[in-house]
Design a protein around this motif. Structure first.
Motif, PDB file in Angstrom:
ATOM      1  N   THR A 297      46.810  32.791  43.850  1.00  0.00           N
ATOM      2  CA  THR A 297      47.035  33.856  44.830  1.00  0.00           C
ATOM      3  C   THR A 297      47.830  33.316  46.024  1.00  0.00           C
ATOM      4  OG1 THR A 297      45.123  33.480  46.269  1.00  0.00           O
ATOM      5  CG2 THR A 297      44.729  34.709  44.229  1.00  0.00           C
TER       6      THR A 297
ATOM      7  N   TYR B  75      42.166  32.361  41.007  1.00  0.00           N
ATOM      8  CA  TYR B  75      41.191  33.276  40.428  1.00  0.00           C
ATOM      9  C   TYR B  75      40.867  32.809  39.021  1.00  0.00           C
ATOM     10  CZ  TYR B  75      41.797  36.894  44.026  1.00  0.00           C
ATOM     11  OH  TYR B  75      41.809  37.604  45.191  1.00  0.00           O
TER      12      TYR B  75
ATOM     13  N   TYR C 185      34.245  31.403  45.954  1.00  0.00           N
ATOM     14  CA  TYR C 185      34.067  32.580  46.806  1.00  0.00           C
ATOM     15  C   TYR C 185      34.095  33.839  45.948  1.00  0.00           C
ATOM     16  CZ  TYR C 185      35.628  29.135  50.231  1.00  0.00           C
ATOM     17  OH  TYR C 185      35.750  28.006  50.989  1.00  0.00           O
TER      18      TYR C 185
ATOM     19  N   VAL D 198      35.226  37.706  44.901  1.00  0.00           N
ATOM     20  CA  VAL D 198      36.511  38.426  44.929  1.00  0.00           C
ATOM     21  C   VAL D 198      36.223  39.917  45.148  1.00  0.00           C
ATOM     22  CG1 VAL D 198      38.505  39.102  43.520  1.00  0.00           C
ATOM     23  CG2 VAL D 198      37.613  36.778  43.368  1.00  0.00           C
ATOM     24  N   GLY D 199      36.986  40.538  46.013  1.00  0.00           N
ATOM     25  CA  GLY D 199      36.802  41.975  46.261  1.00  0.00           C
ATOM     26  C   GLY D 199      36.738  42.255  47.744  1.00  0.00           C
ATOM     27  N   ASN D 200      35.853  43.159  48.126  1.00  0.00           N
ATOM     28  CA  ASN D 200      35.758  43.538  49.540  1.00  0.00           C
ATOM     29  C   ASN D 200      34.876  42.564  50.312  1.00  0.00           C
ATOM     30  OD1 ASN D 200      37.480  45.705  49.193  1.00  0.00           O
ATOM     31  ND2 ASN D 200      35.815  47.085  48.634  1.00  0.00           N
ATOM     32  N   PHE D 201      35.425  41.390  50.514  1.00  0.00           N
ATOM     33  CA  PHE D 201      34.736  40.311  51.230  1.00  0.00           C
ATOM     34  C   PHE D 201      35.743  39.655  52.167  1.00  0.00           C
ATOM     35  CE2 PHE D 201      32.786  40.663  47.049  1.00  0.00           C
ATOM     36  CZ  PHE D 201      31.438  40.759  47.362  1.00  0.00           C
ATOM     37  N   VAL D 202      35.227  38.871  53.125  1.00  0.00           N
ATOM     38  CA  VAL D 202      36.141  38.043  53.910  1.00  0.00           C
ATOM     39  C   VAL D 202      36.555  36.884  53.014  1.00  0.00           C
ATOM     40  CG1 VAL D 202      36.428  36.649  55.975  1.00  0.00           C
ATOM     41  CG2 VAL D 202      34.908  38.647  56.045  1.00  0.00           C
ATOM     42  N   LYS D 203      37.862  36.678  52.903  1.00  0.00           N
ATOM     43  CA  LYS D 203      38.366  35.589  52.057  1.00  0.00           C
ATOM     44  C   LYS D 203      38.129  34.235  52.731  1.00  0.00           C
ATOM     45  CE  LYS D 203      42.022  37.488  49.236  1.00  0.00           C
ATOM     46  NZ  LYS D 203      41.608  36.815  48.022  1.00  0.00           N
TER      47      LYS D 203
ATOM     48  N   THR E 112      38.967  43.964  51.927  1.00  0.00           N
ATOM     49  CA  THR E 112      39.222  42.517  51.992  1.00  0.00           C
ATOM     50  C   THR E 112      39.802  42.094  53.348  1.00  0.00           C
ATOM     51  OG1 THR E 112      39.809  42.691  49.680  1.00  0.00           O
ATOM     52  CG2 THR E 112      40.325  40.609  50.754  1.00  0.00           C
TER      53      THR E 112
ATOM     54  N   ARG F 231      41.575  39.001  55.481  1.00  0.00           N
ATOM     55  CA  ARG F 231      42.265  37.713  55.388  1.00  0.00           C
ATOM     56  C   ARG F 231      42.245  37.072  56.764  1.00  0.00           C
ATOM     57  NH1 ARG F 231      44.375  41.171  51.787  1.00  0.00           N
ATOM     58  NH2 ARG F 231      44.976  40.312  49.758  1.00  0.00           N
TER      59      ARG F 231
ATOM     60  N   ARG G 263      36.986  51.033  52.512  1.00  0.00           N
ATOM     61  CA  ARG G 263      38.389  50.687  52.171  1.00  0.00           C
ATOM     62  C   ARG G 263      39.365  50.852  53.342  1.00  0.00           C
ATOM     63  NH1 ARG G 263      39.375  48.900  47.555  1.00  0.00           N
ATOM     64  NH2 ARG G 263      41.599  49.362  47.629  1.00  0.00           N
TER      65      ARG G 263
END
Ligand code: SF4
Length: 203
Positions: A38, A44, A67, A69-74, A108, A110, A183
């Protein structure tokens, strides 16, 4: 069924993997399975449910960070700390990453860190940006690198000490997690909430 995970070598001098880490990852890939690289210093990998526990343990033992993947803090994207760990605040970057990476959020997030004003980690083009300037830290929020509505983040905290910085980042994420719509990107939320109101939280 397979589940996707994001992995990397953790926060260090550049985004690197060693041979042991590569071999460990390869052990859990099928012959034709692909590994996705990424733009956010993460790989991934998809794991079968029956191999998940063993694989995650092996990744940890090889020094890999894992970590969701999805609606999280990267995980925190960083610069290469070219002038040295202490001078560029690598311990602070590690602490920020430990506090925020993987936190559930409406969309998400960043976050990017850079060790000096040159800005190689591109902090202003991310949802949350941290820039070390001399011995203090600036915090920017609401940057957006993608789309025709791309925009730079706004400075909400200037010349902060590490503890102030950690608290401010936690506050931004708490607020977004509680009040952001499903979202709704952080950059959009920040403008709906009000930049001045946000800046006011840290005065
Ligand atoms: S932001 Fe500064 S410390 Fe970090 S890699 Fe670039 S020049 Fe080096």
């Amino acid at each position: 069924m397979k589940k996707k995970f994001a992995i990397n070598g953790g926060i260090s001098f550049g985004s690197k993997l060693n041979a042991r880490q590569l071999l460990t990852i390869a052990e859990y890939l099928e012959e034709n399975q692909e590994l996705e690289l990424t733009t956010f210093q993460q790989l991934y990998v998809e794991l079968r449910e029956d191999q998940e526990e063993k694989a995650l343990q092996a990744f940890k033992e090889a020094g890999l960070s894992v970590y969701p993947v999805g609606n999280f803090v990267k995980s925190l994207r960083t610069c290469n700390f070219c002038k040295g760990s202490e001078e560029e605040g690598m311990p602070v970057a590690k602490e920020i990453n430990a506090r925020i990476a993987g936190r559930p959020v409406p969309f998400t997030v960043r976050a990017a860190y850079t060790g000096c004003a040159v800005g190689c980690g591109e902090p202003l083009a991310n949802d949350i940006g941290i820039m070390k300037i001399k011995d203090t830290y600036n915090l920017y929020v609401g940057g957006k690198a993608k789309g025709i509505d791309a925009q730079l983040g706004t400075l909400v905290l200037e010349k902060a000490q590490p503890d102030q910085l950690y608290q401010a980042i936690d506050r931004v994420i708490d607020l977004y997690a509680e009040e952001g719509k499903k979202r709704e990107p952080l950059a959009k939320f920040v403008h709906r909430y009000g930049i001045e109101e946000l800046q006011g939280l840290f005065r």
